[in-house]
Design a protein around this motif. Structure first.
Motif, PDB file in Angstrom:
ATOM      1  N   THR A 122      -9.550   4.602  -2.168  1.00 47.08           N
ATOM      2  CA  THR A 122     -10.933   4.302  -2.573  1.00 47.08           C
ATOM      3  C   THR A 122     -11.124   2.825  -2.935  1.00 47.08           C
ATOM      4  OG1 THR A 122     -10.376   4.999  -4.801  1.00 47.08           O
ATOM      5  CG2 THR A 122     -11.475   6.621  -3.399  1.00 47.08           C
ATOM      6  N   GLU A 123     -10.027   2.081  -2.981  1.00 42.77           N
ATOM      7  CA  GLU A 123     -10.150   0.658  -3.340  1.00 42.77           C
ATOM      8  C   GLU A 123      -9.842  -0.264  -2.173  1.00 42.77           C
ATOM      9  OE1 GLU A 123      -7.809  -0.104  -6.860  1.00 42.77           O
ATOM     10  OE2 GLU A 123      -8.566   1.727  -7.806  1.00 42.77           O
ATOM     11  N   ARG A 124      -9.795   0.292  -0.970  1.00 39.53           N
ATOM     12  CA  ARG A 124      -9.474  -0.517   0.200  1.00 39.53           C
ATOM     13  C   ARG A 124     -10.731  -0.680   1.074  1.00 39.53           C
ATOM     14  NH1 ARG A 124      -4.196   1.964   2.787  1.00 39.53           N
ATOM     15  NH2 ARG A 124      -4.330   0.004   3.967  1.00 39.53           N
ATOM     16  N   GLU A 125     -10.593  -0.683   2.386  1.00 34.01           N
ATOM     17  CA  GLU A 125     -11.772  -0.805   3.243  1.00 34.01           C
ATOM     18  C   GLU A 125     -12.717   0.372   2.992  1.00 34.01           C
ATOM     19  OE1 GLU A 125      -8.589  -0.649   4.154  1.00 34.01           O
ATOM     20  OE2 GLU A 125      -8.167  -1.893   5.909  1.00 34.01           O
ATOM     21  N   ASP A 126     -14.018   0.132   3.172  1.00 32.36           N
ATOM     22  CA  ASP A 126     -15.017   1.188   2.923  1.00 32.36           C
ATOM     23  C   ASP A 126     -14.704   2.477   3.670  1.00 32.36           C
ATOM     24  OD1 ASP A 126     -16.418  -0.338   1.216  1.00 32.36           O
ATOM     25  OD2 ASP A 126     -18.088  -0.790   2.587  1.00 32.36           O
TER      26      ASP A 126
ATOM     27  N   HIS B 143       0.814  -1.219   0.000  1.00 31.79           N
ATOM     28  CA  HIS B 143       0.000   0.000   0.000  1.00 31.79           C
ATOM     29  C   HIS B 143       0.850   1.272   0.000  1.00 31.79           C
ATOM     30  CE1 HIS B 143      -3.736  -2.057   0.432  1.00 31.79           C
ATOM     31  NE2 HIS B 143      -3.372  -2.635   1.554  1.00 31.79           N
TER      32      HIS B 143
ATOM     33  N   GLY C 256      -2.862   7.043  -4.528  1.00 33.25           N
ATOM     34  CA  GLY C 256      -2.719   5.733  -5.162  1.00 33.25           C
ATOM     35  C   GLY C 256      -1.455   5.507  -5.943  1.00 33.25           C
TER      36      GLY C 256
ATOM     37  N   SER D 123      -1.564   5.276  -0.908  1.00 27.74           N
ATOM     38  CA  SER D 123      -2.316   4.094  -1.332  1.00 27.74           C
ATOM     39  C   SER D 123      -3.581   4.482  -2.087  1.00 27.74           C
ATOM     40  CB  SER D 123      -2.670   3.250  -0.108  1.00 27.74           C
ATOM     41  OG  SER D 123      -3.610   3.934   0.710  1.00 27.74           O
ATOM     42  N   LYS D 124      -4.228   3.423  -2.646  1.00 31.65           N
ATOM     43  CA  LYS D 124      -5.488   3.639  -3.371  1.00 31.65           C
ATOM     44  C   LYS D 124      -6.619   3.609  -2.355  1.00 31.65           C
ATOM     45  CE  LYS D 124      -3.775   1.836  -7.677  1.00 31.65           C
ATOM     46  NZ  LYS D 124      -3.461   0.726  -8.523  1.00 31.65           N
TER      47      LYS D 124
ATOM     48  N   SER E  19     -12.587   5.166   2.107  1.00 32.14           N
ATOM     49  CA  SER E  19     -13.066   5.892   0.919  1.00 32.14           C
ATOM     50  C   SER E  19     -13.511   7.295   1.265  1.00 32.14           C
ATOM     51  CB  SER E  19     -14.255   5.170   0.294  1.00 32.14           C
ATOM     52  OG  SER E  19     -13.845   3.922  -0.120  1.00 32.14           O
TER      53      SER E  19
END
Ligand code: DQA
Length: 144
Positions: A105-109, A22, A126, A102-103, A112
């Motif tokens: 928006t693509e990890r745990e809710d 990450h 990201g 890290s991304k 986001s």
């Protein structure tokens, strides 16, 4: 030369030891070196600060914003719940850019959602250290 503030929030002092998938493998010192070099190319000086304390970040903003031209901030997990840092950013009246390695928006809710992003003019995320390099370019454009 204009000065920009580079602020790192909670746990970012541990870069290099955190999950490289990450966050990449650079230490905070190495990351700051790259950001400072990128800023220099745009004629900007960097004043960097890291804290694991919400109030430390707020105190730093209040003390240093009056002499700065803009802000780069990765609040770490404070991103997701610190209305106090949101307000402190707004109070500076400076252009600020939020950054994440890290991304988010693509990890745990819960990652986001950013409560600090509405106090910033853009979010760069990201791309690990490249997120910072791109953000420096954007901030330089805005404050030129
Ligand atoms: C982070 C993302 C956050 O969700 C996390 O709590 C961090 C780092 C990032 O740079 O990707 O500590 O801000």
């Amino acid at each position: 030369m204009k000065t920009i503030l580079l602020i790192h929030g909670a746990n970012l002092n541990m870069l290099g030891k955190r999950d490289a998938k990450h966050y990449g493998s650079l230490t905070l010192k190495e990351l700051e070196k790259q950001v400072t070099a990128a800023a220099k190319k745009h004629g900007l000086t960097v004043k960097a600060f890291q804290s694991n304390y919400e109030g430390g970040i707020i105190d730093f903003l209040q003390m240093n914003a009056p002499k700065a031209a803009g802000i780069l901030i990765n609040p770490g997990a404070y991103t997701h719940y610190s209305y106090a840092i949101h307000d402190a950013l707004l109070d500076t009246k400076l252009p600020a850019i939020e950054i994440h390695l890290s991304k988010v928006t693509e990890r745990e809710d819960w990652r986001s959602k950013s409560v600090t992003a509405p106090a910033c003019l853009a979010v760069y995320a990201g791309k690990k250290v490249e997120s910072y390099v791109e953000a420096v370019g954007k901030l330089a454009e805005v404050i030129k």
